[in-house]
Design a protein around this motif. Structure first.
Motif: not given
Length: 189
Positions: A91-92, A114-117, A138-139
């Protein structure tokens, strides 16, 4: 172990180049140490502290957008931790294409699920919305970051936290280098 990572200052040592870009924009009279101390709180804090104009912000974003992955480097031994984890997510507040390009350049993309941006529209950290999304999917067992705003959302969700190169109180674990990760009993599984 499923790990939620911050990117800048946690996986990639980007602060030296961010500090240089900031100093070039706001003036040489500010020391690297001073600028870094404000950036380590948050980019928003540094922007407000230095009262940056929209023109200065555009200059900073343009320079950041022109960075090449060789302007930064992964922290030593971070790949070992990434390899050790079952799932890694990021997370970025950085742009997805910048993060993906850097990860691919250094061969770290194969470890990231996964990337959350900032491109995804979630509120900025420390709001826990993006962490909640990743945790539900993803726990997450552990969140690793280099600033308080990286661990506060995880704490709000009951996720264990680890501060990297930061001894501010509030984290469950502290490491100054990634080889120390494997000396913590909880991570030897």
């Amino acid at each position: 172990m499923n790990i939620l990572w911050d990117f800048d200052g946690t996986i990639i040592d980007s602060y030296p180049v961010f500090t240089r870009i900031f100093r070039e924009t706001i003036g040489q009279e500010h020391s690297d140490e001073e600028i870094l101390s404000h950036l380590k709180i948050s980019f928003t804090h540094a922007r407000e502290y230095y009262q940056l104009t929209d023109v200065q912000m555009k200059e900073i974003f343009d320079k950041e957008g022109n960075m090449h992955p060789t302007d930064t480097q992964p922290f030593a031994d971070v790949e070992d931790v990434l390899r050790h984890a079952n799932i890694n997510v990021i997370m970025t507040h950085n742009k997805r294409d910048v993060v993906e390009t850097c990860l691919k350049y250094y061969g770290l993309n194969k470890y990231i699920k996964e990337i959350v941006s900032r491109d995804d529209g979630y509120p900025k950290k420390p709001d826990p919305s993006s962490y909640q999304y990743l945790h539900d999917k993803y726990q997450i067992d552990l969140a690793i970051g280099d600033r308080d705003i990286d661990i506060l959302p995880a704490k709000a969700l009951g996720i264990r936290t680890c501060l990297f190169q930061n001894n501010t109180s509030g984290a469950d674990y502290y490491i100054s280098k990634y080889r120390d990760f494997f000396t913590i009993d909880d991570f030897q599984k």
